[in-house]
Design a protein around this motif. Sequence first.
Motif, PDB file in Angstrom:
ATOM      1  N   TYR A  29      -4.590  -5.264   6.366  1.00  0.00           N
ATOM      2  CA  TYR A  29      -4.536  -6.723   6.232  1.00  0.00           C
ATOM      3  C   TYR A  29      -3.949  -7.124   4.883  1.00  0.00           C
ATOM      4  O   TYR A  29      -3.064  -7.995   4.811  1.00  0.00           O
ATOM      5  CB  TYR A  29      -5.940  -7.315   6.393  1.00  0.00           C
ATOM      6  CG  TYR A  29      -5.996  -8.784   6.090  1.00  0.00           C
ATOM      7  CD1 TYR A  29      -5.532  -9.711   7.013  1.00  0.00           C
ATOM      8  CD2 TYR A  29      -6.500  -9.239   4.882  1.00  0.00           C
ATOM      9  CE1 TYR A  29      -5.567 -11.065   6.733  1.00  0.00           C
ATOM     10  CE2 TYR A  29      -6.544 -10.583   4.589  1.00  0.00           C
ATOM     11  CZ  TYR A  29      -6.077 -11.496   5.515  1.00  0.00           C
ATOM     12  OH  TYR A  29      -6.114 -12.829   5.234  1.00  0.00           O
ATOM     13  N   LEU A  30      -4.446  -6.507   3.809  1.00  0.00           N
ATOM     14  CA  LEU A  30      -3.945  -6.838   2.480  1.00  0.00           C
ATOM     15  C   LEU A  30      -2.470  -6.492   2.338  1.00  0.00           C
ATOM     16  O   LEU A  30      -1.719  -7.215   1.678  1.00  0.00           O
ATOM     17  CB  LEU A  30      -4.765  -6.119   1.411  1.00  0.00           C
ATOM     18  CG  LEU A  30      -6.192  -6.617   1.238  1.00  0.00           C
ATOM     19  CD1 LEU A  30      -6.968  -5.687   0.315  1.00  0.00           C
ATOM     20  CD2 LEU A  30      -6.217  -8.034   0.725  1.00  0.00           C
ATOM     21  N   LYS A  31      -2.059  -5.414   2.953  1.00  0.00           N
ATOM     22  CA  LYS A  31      -0.655  -5.009   2.912  1.00  0.00           C
ATOM     23  C   LYS A  31       0.217  -6.042   3.616  1.00  0.00           C
ATOM     24  O   LYS A  31       1.286  -6.410   3.129  1.00  0.00           O
ATOM     25  CB  LYS A  31      -0.507  -3.638   3.569  1.00  0.00           C
ATOM     26  CG  LYS A  31       0.837  -2.998   3.404  1.00  0.00           C
ATOM     27  CD  LYS A  31       0.787  -1.596   3.974  1.00  0.00           C
ATOM     28  CE  LYS A  31       2.134  -0.949   3.993  1.00  0.00           C
ATOM     29  NZ  LYS A  31       2.076   0.389   4.587  1.00  0.00           N
ATOM     30  N   LYS A  32      -0.280  -6.546   4.727  1.00  0.00           N
ATOM     31  CA  LYS A  32       0.460  -7.552   5.495  1.00  0.00           C
ATOM     32  C   LYS A  32       0.529  -8.882   4.742  1.00  0.00           C
ATOM     33  O   LYS A  32       1.575  -9.520   4.685  1.00  0.00           O
ATOM     34  CB  LYS A  32      -0.211  -7.760   6.847  1.00  0.00           C
ATOM     35  CG  LYS A  32       0.469  -8.762   7.739  1.00  0.00           C
ATOM     36  CD  LYS A  32      -0.286  -8.898   9.041  1.00  0.00           C
ATOM     37  CE  LYS A  32       0.282 -10.023   9.874  1.00  0.00           C
ATOM     38  NZ  LYS A  32      -0.542 -10.266  11.064  1.00  0.00           N
ATOM     39  N   GLU A  33      -0.585  -9.300   4.145  1.00  0.00           N
ATOM     40  CA  GLU A  33      -0.663 -10.601   3.484  1.00  0.00           C
ATOM     41  C   GLU A  33      -0.084 -10.601   2.073  1.00  0.00           C
ATOM     42  O   GLU A  33       0.572 -11.561   1.676  1.00  0.00           O
ATOM     43  CB  GLU A  33      -2.119 -11.079   3.436  1.00  0.00           C
ATOM     44  CG  GLU A  33      -2.712 -11.371   4.785  1.00  0.00           C
ATOM     45  CD  GLU A  33      -1.998 -12.489   5.528  1.00  0.00           C
ATOM     46  OE1 GLU A  33      -1.725 -13.534   4.915  1.00  0.00           O
ATOM     47  OE2 GLU A  33      -1.710 -12.299   6.727  1.00  0.00           O
ATOM     48  N   GLY A  34      -0.367  -9.578   1.309  1.00  0.00           N
ATOM     49  CA  GLY A  34       0.027  -9.582  -0.100  1.00  0.00           C
ATOM     50  C   GLY A  34       1.023  -8.528  -0.488  1.00  0.00           C
ATOM     51  O   GLY A  34       1.430  -8.452  -1.645  1.00  0.00           O
ATOM     52  N   GLY A  35       1.357  -7.659   0.435  1.00  0.00           N
ATOM     53  CA  GLY A  35       2.303  -6.594   0.127  1.00  0.00           C
ATOM     54  C   GLY A  35       1.609  -5.283  -0.203  1.00  0.00           C
ATOM     55  O   GLY A  35       0.397  -5.222  -0.398  1.00  0.00           O
ATOM     56  N   ARG A  37       1.799  -3.440  -2.839  1.00  0.00           N
ATOM     57  CA  ARG A  37       1.241  -3.361  -4.193  1.00  0.00           C
ATOM     58  C   ARG A  37      -0.152  -3.961  -4.276  1.00  0.00           C
ATOM     59  O   ARG A  37      -1.049  -3.406  -4.912  1.00  0.00           O
ATOM     60  CB  ARG A  37       2.149  -4.109  -5.165  1.00  0.00           C
ATOM     61  CG  ARG A  37       2.822  -3.221  -6.146  1.00  0.00           C
ATOM     62  CD  ARG A  37       3.679  -4.023  -7.053  1.00  0.00           C
ATOM     63  NE  ARG A  37       3.097  -3.979  -8.382  1.00  0.00           N
ATOM     64  CZ  ARG A  37       3.592  -4.603  -9.414  1.00  0.00           C
ATOM     65  NH1 ARG A  37       4.636  -5.356  -9.284  1.00  0.00           N
ATOM     66  NH2 ARG A  37       3.026  -4.479 -10.578  1.00  0.00           N
ATOM     67  N   ALA A  38      -0.329  -5.110  -3.622  1.00  0.00           N
ATOM     68  CA  ALA A  38      -1.639  -5.773  -3.642  1.00  0.00           C
ATOM     69  C   ALA A  38      -2.687  -4.909  -2.944  1.00  0.00           C
ATOM     70  O   ALA A  38      -3.821  -4.796  -3.409  1.00  0.00           O
ATOM     71  CB  ALA A  38      -1.549  -7.138  -2.980  1.00  0.00           C
ATOM     72  N   ARG A  41      -3.499  -1.980  -5.215  1.00  0.00           N
ATOM     73  CA  ARG A  41      -4.299  -2.440  -6.350  1.00  0.00           C
ATOM     74  C   ARG A  41      -5.756  -2.631  -5.938  1.00  0.00           C
ATOM     75  O   ARG A  41      -6.671  -2.274  -6.674  1.00  0.00           O
ATOM     76  CB  ARG A  41      -3.727  -3.744  -6.894  1.00  0.00           C
ATOM     77  CG  ARG A  41      -4.303  -4.144  -8.222  1.00  0.00           C
ATOM     78  CD  ARG A  41      -3.613  -5.359  -8.833  1.00  0.00           C
ATOM     79  NE  ARG A  41      -2.203  -5.431  -8.492  1.00  0.00           N
ATOM     80  CZ  ARG A  41      -1.628  -6.506  -7.928  1.00  0.00           C
ATOM     81  NH1 ARG A  41      -2.302  -7.582  -7.676  1.00  0.00           N
ATOM     82  NH2 ARG A  41      -0.328  -6.501  -7.651  1.00  0.00           N
TER      83      ARG A  41
END
Length: 62
Positions: A29-35, A37-38, A41
Amino acid sequence: MKDQARKELLSQVENMINHYCEGCFLHQYLKKEGGRRAAHRFCISQCTVGEKLQEYGKKLTN
């Protein structure tokens, strides 16, 4: 560090990654929404599994 202890640590790392990280919905989910790197991190700084993996890494480098 002895070879046996190193192999044991590497085995534990591999088991943790296979059990917790493979297919992690939060990471996806974070990869999809923020990329990528996010998501990376988050895994390094906030995920308890990531923190444990860092501890293993420190043991392996000493």
